[in-house]
Enzyme design. Structure first.
Site, PDB file in Angstrom:
ATOM      1  N   CYS A  22      11.234  -6.180   5.996  1.00  0.00           N
ATOM      2  CA  CYS A  22      10.244  -7.257   6.185  1.00  0.00           C
ATOM      3  C   CYS A  22      10.894  -8.509   6.767  1.00  0.00           C
ATOM      4  O   CYS A  22      10.276  -9.210   7.566  1.00  0.00           O
ATOM      5  CB  CYS A  22       9.542  -7.571   4.871  1.00  0.00           C
ATOM      6  SG  CYS A  22       8.393  -6.264   4.390  1.00  0.00           S
ATOM      7  N   GLU A  59       4.262  -8.027   2.697  1.00  0.00           N
ATOM      8  CA  GLU A  59       4.601  -8.980   3.756  1.00  0.00           C
ATOM      9  C   GLU A  59       4.219  -8.431   5.136  1.00  0.00           C
ATOM     10  O   GLU A  59       3.697  -9.145   5.992  1.00  0.00           O
ATOM     11  CB  GLU A  59       6.104  -9.281   3.746  1.00  0.00           C
ATOM     12  CG  GLU A  59       6.608  -9.916   2.471  1.00  0.00           C
ATOM     13  CD  GLU A  59       7.068  -8.896   1.439  1.00  0.00           C
ATOM     14  OE1 GLU A  59       6.431  -7.826   1.305  1.00  0.00           O
ATOM     15  OE2 GLU A  59       8.068  -9.180   0.756  1.00  0.00           O
ATOM     16  N   CYS A  68      12.025  -7.566   1.356  1.00  0.00           N
ATOM     17  CA  CYS A  68      13.052  -6.554   1.648  1.00  0.00           C
ATOM     18  C   CYS A  68      13.619  -6.796   3.048  1.00  0.00           C
ATOM     19  O   CYS A  68      13.067  -7.560   3.839  1.00  0.00           O
ATOM     20  CB  CYS A  68      12.468  -5.149   1.523  1.00  0.00           C
ATOM     21  SG  CYS A  68      11.446  -4.653   2.932  1.00  0.00           S
ATOM     22  N   ILE A 126       0.876  -1.182   0.000  1.00  0.00           N
ATOM     23  CA  ILE A 126       0.000   0.000   0.000  1.00  0.00           C
ATOM     24  C   ILE A 126       0.908   1.225   0.000  1.00  0.00           C
ATOM     25  O   ILE A 126       1.582   1.507   1.000  1.00  0.00           O
ATOM     26  CB  ILE A 126      -0.918   0.008   1.246  1.00  0.00           C
ATOM     27  CG1 ILE A 126      -1.706  -1.307   1.345  1.00  0.00           C
ATOM     28  CG2 ILE A 126      -1.875   1.209   1.187  1.00  0.00           C
ATOM     29  CD1 ILE A 126      -2.388  -1.535   2.689  1.00  0.00           C
ATOM     30  N   GLU A 127       0.954   1.908  -1.147  1.00  0.00           N
ATOM     31  CA  GLU A 127       1.861   3.049  -1.277  1.00  0.00           C
ATOM     32  C   GLU A 127       1.201   4.345  -0.829  1.00  0.00           C
ATOM     33  O   GLU A 127      -0.013   4.409  -0.608  1.00  0.00           O
ATOM     34  CB  GLU A 127       2.347   3.146  -2.736  1.00  0.00           C
ATOM     35  CG  GLU A 127       3.135   1.905  -3.131  1.00  0.00           C
ATOM     36  CD  GLU A 127       3.789   1.992  -4.489  1.00  0.00           C
ATOM     37  OE1 GLU A 127       3.432   2.873  -5.296  1.00  0.00           O
ATOM     38  OE2 GLU A 127       4.678   1.154  -4.737  1.00  0.00           O
TER      39      GLU A 127
HETATM   40  N1  THU Z   1       7.539  -4.031  -1.772  1.00  0.00           N
HETATM   41  C1  THU Z   1       6.851  -5.025  -1.115  1.00  0.00           C
HETATM   42  O1  THU Z   1       5.618  -5.000  -1.031  1.00  0.00           O
HETATM   43  N2  THU Z   1       7.579  -6.014  -0.545  1.00  0.00           N
HETATM   44  C2  THU Z   1       8.939  -6.095  -0.543  1.00  0.00           C
HETATM   45  O2  THU Z   1       9.515  -6.953   0.108  1.00  0.00           O
HETATM   46  C3  THU Z   1       9.718  -5.138  -1.325  1.00  0.00           C
HETATM   47  C4  THU Z   1       8.960  -3.986  -1.904  1.00  0.00           C
HETATM   48  C5  THU Z   1       6.771  -2.930  -2.370  1.00  0.00           C
HETATM   49  C6  THU Z   1       6.950  -1.607  -1.686  1.00  0.00           C
HETATM   50  C7  THU Z   1       6.648  -0.643  -2.816  1.00  0.00           C
HETATM   51  O3  THU Z   1       5.256  -0.402  -2.859  1.00  0.00           O
HETATM   52  C8  THU Z   1       7.062  -1.373  -4.072  1.00  0.00           C
HETATM   53  O4  THU Z   1       7.166  -2.745  -3.718  1.00  0.00           O
HETATM   54  C9  THU Z   1       8.365  -0.905  -4.681  1.00  0.00           C
HETATM   55  O5  THU Z   1       9.361  -0.868  -3.744  1.00  0.00           O
END
Ligand code: THU
Length: 126
Positions: A88, A55, A85, A43-44
């Protein structure tokens, strides 16, 4: 519950991703030891920093419902083998053991890693 089944749930969760800034949609499905699956998507936010990964959405949903122990997570992104990442990995390590499984998709198949492999030397107060 197989890795392929969990990846299917992650794939469905990805449909709800809100990623208008990066265009990178992620879905996650977290299997609790209770047998329940908690899904999540990224969710940005226009301010970028408040953005949350798929995650952690799944993890926080589960923990807020009273879950504390987990078996596995599946993650599906725009790319093959969308690894969690670092943030997470650390967030998961609060509740998940080194043997906790992380399923990713490669060539339409499930590949698995352990959290211990992905996060050696987690930060802890111990
Ligand atoms: N993102 C994730 O949802 N999970 C990860 O482990 C890495 C990145 C999302 C965050 C952001 O909305 C987009 O991917 C680009 O970074």
């Amino acid at each position: 519950m197989t890795g392929a089944q969990l990846l299917k749930a992650a794939h469905a969760a990805r449909e709800n991703a809100y990623a208008p800034y990066s265009g990178f949609k992620v879905g996650a499905a977290l299997l609790a030891k209770s047998g329940k699956i908690y899904t999540g998507c990224n969710i940005e936010n226009a301010s970028f920093t408040p953005t949350v990964c798929a995650e952690r959405t799944a993890l926080f949903k589960a923990v807020s419902e009273g879950e504390r122990e987990f078996k596995a997570i599946a993650i599906v992104g725009n790319t093959e083998k969308c690894f969690p990442c670092g943030v997470c990995r650390q967030a998961l390590s609060e509740f998940c053991s080194a043997g906790f499984k992380v399923y990713l998709q490669e060539n339409g198949k499930a590949v698995s890693y352990t959290l211990g492999e992905l996060l050696p030397g987690k930060f802890d107060f111990k």
